[in-house]
Design a protein around this motif. Structure first.
Motif, mmCIF file in Angstrom:
data_model
loop_
_atom_site.group_PDB
_atom_site.id
_atom_site.type_symbol
_atom_site.label_atom_id
_atom_site.label_comp_id
_atom_site.label_asym_id
_atom_site.label_seq_id
_atom_site.Cartn_x
_atom_site.Cartn_y
_atom_site.Cartn_z
ATOM 1 N N TRP A 14 -5.541 7.522 -2.021
ATOM 2 C CA TRP A 14 -4.503 6.670 -0.837
ATOM 3 C C TRP A 14 -4.064 7.456 0.284
ATOM 4 C CZ3 TRP A 14 0.550 8.398 0.225
ATOM 5 C CH2 TRP A 14 1.757 7.672 0.965
ATOM 6 N N GLY A 32 2.225 4.521 -3.185
ATOM 7 C CA GLY A 32 1.448 6.033 -2.618
ATOM 8 C C GLY A 32 2.673 6.885 -2.668
ATOM 9 N N LEU A 33 3.437 6.260 -2.360
ATOM 10 C CA LEU A 33 4.739 7.299 -2.349
ATOM 11 C C LEU A 33 5.145 8.153 -3.625
ATOM 12 C CD1 LEU A 33 6.736 5.601 0.835
ATOM 13 C CD2 LEU A 33 5.921 8.393 0.362
ATOM 14 N N ALA A 40 -0.557 16.873 -3.648
ATOM 15 C CA ALA A 40 -0.207 15.655 -3.863
ATOM 16 C C ALA A 40 -0.728 14.229 -3.870
ATOM 17 C CB ALA A 40 1.595 15.648 -3.735
ATOM 18 N N ILE A 61 3.270 7.847 -5.667
ATOM 19 C CA ILE A 61 2.494 9.109 -6.921
ATOM 20 C C ILE A 61 2.827 10.394 -5.906
ATOM 21 C CG2 ILE A 61 0.076 9.150 -6.789
ATOM 22 C CD1 ILE A 61 -0.513 6.452 -7.106
ATOM 23 N N VAL A 62 3.177 10.515 -4.680
ATOM 24 C CA VAL A 62 3.043 11.781 -3.910
ATOM 25 C C VAL A 62 4.882 12.510 -4.103
ATOM 26 C CG1 VAL A 62 3.352 13.200 -2.202
ATOM 27 C CG2 VAL A 62 1.731 10.848 -2.199
ATOM 28 N N VAL A 121 0.872 -1.339 -0.441
ATOM 29 C CA VAL A 121 0.339 0.136 -0.347
ATOM 30 C C VAL A 121 0.239 1.036 0.176
ATOM 31 C CG1 VAL A 121 -2.068 0.938 1.477
ATOM 32 C CG2 VAL A 121 -1.548 -1.002 1.635
ATOM 33 N N ILE A 122 1.520 1.622 1.186
ATOM 34 C CA ILE A 122 2.970 2.266 1.010
ATOM 35 C C ILE A 122 3.649 3.013 -0.140
ATOM 36 C CG2 ILE A 122 4.322 3.350 2.210
ATOM 37 C CD1 ILE A 122 3.332 1.908 4.887
ATOM 38 N N PRO A 125 -3.202 11.263 -3.411
ATOM 39 C CA PRO A 125 -4.336 10.879 -3.972
ATOM 40 C C PRO A 125 -5.133 10.730 -3.000
ATOM 41 C CG PRO A 125 -2.538 9.751 -4.518
ATOM 42 C CD PRO A 125 -1.783 10.929 -3.493
#
Lengths: 281, 849
Positions: free
Chosen positions: B673, A253-254, B668, A256-257, A249-250, B670
């Protein structure tokens, strides 16, 4: 705000935002390009016996439920985010900028019609249009591009129109008109070069937003399809494994961020550089 | 006057809904799919039977948990010597939930109705041999057959052939009335179906007071709901990968049983190169079933070698016929003329075993040179493209009807396996109801399908039952499509009090009227009539254009809603009748005009799948989406105001820089998430809030708001980042104005200056963004609602798209678009009030661009 009220600014070294933004963006772009030809492990190879391994030397971000290396999937998935978002920005510029320039040059009814159509597209909940398009044409990266690209069109049309309007009152445009150039030619030769910085800034921001939108579409299963790697889909697949494998999960997501953060920092820094009036903000 | 109307509308919106209480324990059961309707005689949807079979409706016989046939509304039965006449003795003293007595006339009505030419009954083909139903006396019927049917008692135990009363048959789709131990209480579309104990049941009464079948589609949401205690039992748990962890948890029981679902890699036998048996055999050799079961099902599932369930006595283990052997697969491909393999497509319906299994299958096929491109499709598209039009190469699906090997004999079936030899076998089987000979024939059937490699037979779908350790009486296996709760027990006292309450009614337009009223009130004093007329004119134009766009977009969606609704086995005549009923057969402009005419009167049409007015559906969902959006908006402002002000005031200090950095990150992230992370930390880790679902407003403001807190926070944080940045910029601009210097010069403190002079002016751009954000929050919740299993508008439209419920899609999208346009207009007007300089221009949209 009058310009002479501003204190003289000392020449500054590059801001931390610019450095960080450029660095993150560069990592993202390089990763996307490298991922096309090389990943640490083959992201397409399934090895079910190696499923759900925790982070280790061989797999820094562990493996997923089908035994694929998560780092390799992230590297491979960067291309999908980059390509979808970049092409969507391209669609927005290609269709939106001419429309905006035209509205600014024409004024009157053309401006009103464009404004109205823009309002409608803005009024459309983006995700709903994307759902409808992908439901009609089937899910896939191409349809994600179209769905995101459509929403970029009014954005660029607005920026182009808004930036072009004041230019039409400027002396150099007046001179061109006196010289007998038509509105189209003036838009292309004199207006467009002068609004390119605003377009670049907006392009960077839409690029970042496009990555977010693509991740959302992929997360609900409407973006890139397997076996193509996609960050949003990785998150979707990871949801039930969070107790056993939180890294699933992490990590995406990281990714993308960090990619979005890098691009938006870069966009802000670019705006500060190109538009000194805004530097104080 | 206007104010009074507004208050009245507000009161209507906030009116509490009635709550029905049920005695005895209440159990919530999680279901992966929502039933399209609640009438098991009206289609083949397994989800319908799973809710109502044996619980609400009963047949003459019933299938028991071990798959055998037992008595139900018939106490016993006998067959004549020639096998053509069956006599059933009926149970005395049985009444339907509405008091209608059950007798032989009911039996005749129910069976005649199922047999009627216009019947949509999925079992009609199987009972076609019934030539007549005769009432002998009130408690005895005779069923005459045109040919012997040894399995008639079994068939009569199917959900398709339950007993229905003439007075309620037509409304069973939404208000089922049967004879079973549970009565239907309430159906919350997109959320749950609630059954309560029938105190007047003829047999042993149910041991729980209430059962709620709750829709939990998503594997992640199912896991979260179980851990959070929102759901007590999942008869078919959609997340096999979490079972090892759940098994170790003493609070839960994991019961892995069998189903009648043969999971296959279906092959279009009629399409080259798959018309060559060597190619199909190569596919079979290419697949490693063990790796597939491990990867797709986390190891749960029994490999099969033909289309036959392993738990059946006549099962023949043919898994060794095509061992995993890539070399042999390549050899067969070369022999068939494809030494380098070929490219093909693999269409996958939206179920976990297919989507996950598809990736493994594609990788295994690639290893022998077959490049299968994966195409994920919705159920409606699967039914339309694969099942109906045979427009596919390969697909993965589980056939869950019991003993359905006869599908291989059906002409035109989607496998395109047209084998006369096999049809002869099925014909001989139907003439061999008993041993000797029947088992041998069943073996031949299995062998023939395997030998012809019609499909690649993957595994028998397991029944992954997961429930609270205090729950008892659920079936371990699934011999038919049913979730029988008649023997359900729960010794946990009062479980999570489930909500009840009626639909929200027709307050659908109230919020919009409220908005319009606000606008009118604002306009009256501040804006000239000419400007107002112009603004409203362009508003109307926008709305008309929007309806056109929505209508045209929705019209091009593929898939036949009638086919989806009626299930797999509907006849073309029944489909045509349904299309006519819903007005799907008129010309396109006629449909548009009819839709618009309804829209103007607040009538959004009737949902295809739910068979209730769309306005009612939307009203129900609005009760979740609207409060969620408002809550998120409040959080957005509460977070953005202090952050924005602080960041502006401290802009030259580290605090300001840190805050701006944080908002930059917030932009930034989502929101889905963020939602996942919030669930991980607060629901799974700390256990402070429930992980998903919505308890309803009847359970009190507190619990309802608690359920909305995490979703609202996930929605709000990114928006708050935007707003804080806008506020900071606006404040910095304002603070640089001359009048601020003047204010400071006349001796006001910083705080006073900020409050009296700066903030008010800086709020103008903030207001603009806020208006746009509210629209986004209302519409943009679609993904968040999915993450948190909230029954809101987003989930409604998502489900409607996959169910091809076009009327609902059109209604919701148009409503959302209207809402966004209205809010934008109102913000425009408020902006004009705040800044009189703009009144002469086109307003905010123009000025801000």
């Amino acid at each position: 705000m009058s310009v002479d009220a501003l204190p003289p600014r000392p020449a500054r070294a590059a801001s931390p935002g610019l450095v960080l933004g450029a660095a993150l963006s560069a990592v993202f772009v390089v990763m996307a390009l490298v991922g096309l030809v090389w990943t640490p492990h083959d992201a397409a190879v399934l090895d079910v016996s190696q499923r759900l391994q925790g982070p280790s030397g061989a797999h820094p971000f562990g493996t997923d439920h089908l035994g694929r290396d998560v780092l390799s999937l992230i590297v491979a998935g960067a291309w999908n985010s980059l390509a979808v978002s970049l092409v969507a920005v391209g669609i927005g510029i290609a269709a939106g900028v001419p429309l905006g320039l035209w509205a600014a040059a024409q004024g009157g009814w053309a401006d009103e019609v464009l404004g109205r159509v823009n309002d409608i597209v803005f009024a459309f909940p983006a995700i709903l249009l994307a759902v409808m398009i992908t439901a009609a044409a089937g899910p896939g990266a191409l349809n994600a591009i179209v769905a995101i690209g459509i929403f970029n069109i009014p954005v660029f049309a607005r920026v182009a129109r808004g930036s072009a309007l004041p230019l039409w009152r400027r002396e150099f445009v007046l001179a061109a008109r006196v010289a007998g150039k038509g509105r189209l030619r003036i838009s292309a030769e004199h207006i467009l070069p002068n609004i390119s910085s605003q377009l670049i800034v907006q392009g960077t921001i839409q690029f970042a937003l496009g990555i977010l939108a693509e991740a959302g579409l992929s997360y609900v299963g409407l973006g890139a399809q397997p076996p193509a790697a996609s960050w949003g889909r990785m998150l979707n697949e990871a949801q039930t494994f969070y107790a056993a494998a939180p890294w699933l999960v992490i990590a995406p997501g990281l990714a993308i961020v960090l990619a979005v953060l890098g691009l938006s920092l870069l966009g802000d820094a670019a705006r500060d550089l190109l538009d000194p009036r805004l530097r104080r903000r | 006057m206007v104010a009074r109307t507004l208050i009245a509308a507000l009161l209507l919106l906030l009116a509490p809904q009635a709550m029905a209480q049920a005695a005895g324990p209440s159990v919530v059961i999680g279901m992966p799919l929502e039933p399209p309707n609640l009438d098991p005689t009206a289609g083949a949807a397994a989800a319908t039977d799973e809710v109502v079979y044996a619980n609400v409706f009963e047949g003459l016989t019933r299938i028991r948990r071990d798959g055998t046939v037992g008595p139900a509304l018939a106490t016993d039965w006998a067959v004549s010597a020639d096998g053509l006449s069956w006599t059933f003795t009926l149970r005395p003293g049985v009444r339907f939930h509405d008091g209608t007595p059950f007798d032989a006339d009911i039996v005749k009505f129910s069976l005649d109705r199922a047999l009627a030419p216009d019947s949509a009954n999925a079992a009609r083909a199987q009972i076609a041999a019934i030539s007549g139903v005769e009432v002998l006396d009130p408690l005895a019927v005779r069923i005459a057959l045109s040919r012997p049917m040894a399995d008639l008692p079994l068939l009569l135990g199917w959900g398709d052939l339950v007993m229905v009363a003439p007075g309620t048959a037509a409304t069973n789709a939404t208000n089922p009335v049967g004879t079973g131990p549970f009565r239907f209480a309430e159906w919350r579309k997109g959320d749950s179906v609630r059954l309560v104990r029938n105190p007047d049941y003829w047999g042993r009464p149910a041991r729980v007071g209430q059962v709620v079948f709750r829709l939990v589609a998503d594997a992640a949401a199912a896991n979260a709901a179980l851990l959070a205690g929102d759901v007590q039992a999942f008869p078919n748990f959609p997340a096999p990968e979490t079972l090892p962890a759940i098994e170790r948890d003493a609070r839960f029981k994991v019961v892995v049983g069998s189903t009648e679902g043969e999971t296959i890699l279906a092959i279009n036998n009629g399409k080259p190169p798959f018309d060559d048996v060597r190619v199909r055999r190569a596919l079979a050799h290419a697949i490693d079933r063990r790796a597939l079961i491990d990867g797709a099902m986390s190891g749960y599932g029994t490999p099969i070698g033909s289309h036959f369930p392993p738990h059946h006595p006549a099962y023949l283990d043919l898994t060794g016929r095509y061992p995993h052997d890539p070399a042999e697969a390549r050899r067969l491909l070369a022999e068939a003329g494809y030494p380098d393999g070929f490219a093909t497509t693999l269409k996958l319906p939206p179920v976990g075993y297919a989507r996950r299994g598809g990736e493994v299958v594609a990788a295994q096929l690639a290893a022998v040179g077959i490049r299968a491109e994966i195409r994920n499709i919705e159920w409606a598209q699967w039914l339309d493209q694969v099942y109906k039009n045979r427009d596919y190469d390969l697909t993965i699906v589980s056939h869950t009807e019991p003993l359905d090997y006869d599908i291989y004999a059906r002409p035109g079936y989607y496998f395109a396996y047209e084998s006369q030899d096999f049809r002869d076998l099925i014909e001989r089987l139907s003439r061999t109801p008993e041993e000797p000979g029947r088992t041998a024939l069943l073996h031949d059937i299995q062998r023939t399908i395997a030998e012809d490699a019609v499909n690649v037979f993957l595994f028998q779908l397991p029944k992954l039952g997961v429930w609270d350790a205090r729950v008892g009486g659920l079936w371990p296996d699934a011999p038919i499509q049913a979730v029988d709760v008649t023997e359900l027990t729960f010794d946990g006292g009062a479980a999570a009090a489930e909500r009840a309450g009626g639909g929200a009614g027709a307050f659908l337009l109230a919020p919009l009227v409220l908005l319009a009223g606000l606008a009118a009130w604002a306009l009256r004093r501040h804006v000239s009539p000419v400007y107002l007329a112009g603004r409203l004119g362009s508003l109307a134009l926008t709305l008309i254009l929007a309806t056109l766009v929505v209508f045209l977009l929705v019209e091009v969606l593929p898939g036949d809603p009638a086919a989806v609704m009626m299930g797999l086995n509907a006849s073309p005549e029944a489909l045509a009748a349904l299309r006519a009923e819903f007005g799907l057969d008129g010309p396109i402009w006629q449909r548009y005009l009819a839709w618009i005419a309804g829209l103007v009167q607040g009538d959004l049409g009737v949902s295809y799948t739910y068979r209730v007015p769309v306005a009612d559906l939307v009203a129900e969902r609005l009760w979740v989406s609207l409060p969620l959006a408002l809550y998120a908006l409040v959080l957005t402002v509460l977070i953005a105001l202090p952050v924005g002000i602080l960041a502006a005031v401290q802009r030259e200090r580290p605090t300001g820089a840190v805050l701006m950095g944080l908002t930059q990150v917030g932009l930034a992230v989502p929101n889905f998430w963020l939602g996942l992370l919030l669930v991980l930390v607060f629901a799974v880790g700390l256990g402070w809030v429930t992980a998903g679902g919505f308890p309803g407003w009847e359970s009190g403001i507190g619990p309802a708001l608690a359920a909305l807190t995490l979703p609202a926070l996930a929605l709000a944080l990114p928006q708050a980042s935007i707003l804080a940045r806008v506020l900071r910029s606006a404040l910095i601009d304002t603070l640089a104005e001359d009048y601020i210097r003047t204010a400071r010069a006349k001796g006001l403190t910083w705080g006073q200056t900020l409050r009296r002079h700066a903030l008010g002016n800086a709020l103008i751009p903030v207001l603009t963004i806020l208006g746009l954000q509210f629209s986004f929050l209302i519409a943009g919740g679609i993904i968040i609602e999915t993450v948190f299993s909230l029954p809101g508008l987003g989930r409604l439209v998502f489900q409607a798209v996959s169910q091809r419920d076009l009327i609902v899609v059109k209604g919701v999208v148009v409503l959302l678009v209207f809402a966004v346009v209205l809010v934008t207009t109102i913000v425009d007007l408020l902006y004009t009030i705040a800044d009189p300089r703009l009144r002469g221009t086109g307003g905010l949209g123009r000025a801000a661009a």
